[in-house]
Design an enzyme around this catalytic site. Sequence first.
Site, mmCIF file in Angstrom:
data_model
loop_
_atom_site.group_PDB
_atom_site.id
_atom_site.type_symbol
_atom_site.label_atom_id
_atom_site.label_comp_id
_atom_site.label_asym_id
_atom_site.label_seq_id
_atom_site.Cartn_x
_atom_site.Cartn_y
_atom_site.Cartn_z
ATOM 1 N N ASP A 106 22.770 82.957 47.035
ATOM 2 C CA ASP A 106 23.370 81.957 46.137
ATOM 3 C C ASP A 106 24.596 82.542 45.433
ATOM 4 O OD1 ASP A 106 21.094 80.479 46.632
ATOM 5 O OD2 ASP A 106 20.113 81.163 44.791
HETATM 6 N N1 URA Z 1 16.227 83.348 46.680
HETATM 7 C C1 URA Z 1 17.026 82.688 45.817
HETATM 8 O O1 URA Z 1 16.533 81.938 44.975
HETATM 9 N N2 URA Z 1 18.344 82.888 45.899
HETATM 10 C C2 URA Z 1 18.920 83.713 46.784
HETATM 11 O O2 URA Z 1 20.143 83.846 46.795
HETATM 12 C C3 URA Z 1 18.081 84.391 47.681
HETATM 13 C C4 URA Z 1 16.742 84.193 47.603
#
Ligand code: URA
Length: 242
Positions: A106
């Site tokens: 993310d």
């Molecule tokens: N889980 C999440 O919530 N975000 C990420 O970027 C990777 C795993």
Amino acid sequence: MKQRLHKYIAGCGHCSRRKAELLIQAGLVYVNDRVATDLGFKIDPDKATVTINGEKVEPPTPLTMILNKPAGFITSTHDTHERLTVMDLLPKSAITRGVLPVGRLDLETEGLLVFTNDGDLQHRITHPRYTCTKTYRAALNRAPSPDQLNELRAGVFLPEVGKKTSPAEVELLPNQAKPVAEVRIGEGMKRQVRRMFETQNIRVVHLERTAIVDVTLGDLPRGSWRELTETEIASLRQEGHE
Ligand code: URA
């Protein structure tokens, strides 16, 4: 060793396996100057010359690296809104050699992101068939109770995804000023770690991926990259784990 034509094309980094099948069906793929429209067609990569619409398709010189991704960079090769992407942190020479991010983190998530131009390795890491363990450190707004930890370990239903998570390893790390959990999961559903804690009304305030299989960030500074060793690449392929 003989290989299915669509797999060879994807392994060269030309496109995905599905797209390769479409190119074959469209009659654009030639093997040794003869059109190959059969999806089951196999080639010997050492002997065959494959061309797509006149361009020779060859395996690139392999390059696999990791980046310690900082927050604020999107995991994408380009962005229509001109935002910063993880590609902006890589050397231009790696981009020229065709490396792509494997999976995604993310915008606000930091830590270990793999890049490769090896289509086969990309497939091994991302395909659900080969559960590839990812380790995260999640700083939380409050500590989960022992029952909540057990629920998270057993698997929780994520309404946004419409699926239950598979069993996971979830531990609260000792001696932290604020609650921090270490989470090990084999899957990669969208925002999975954040959503897992949300099911317990717990907010992830900072998330970092620290390892994939045996590859760890080590002391790689945030925003920096390094090439992986052959041993690390073999660990990502999970040779001997199948
Ligand atoms: N889980 C999440 O919530 N975000 C990420 O970027 C990777 C795993």
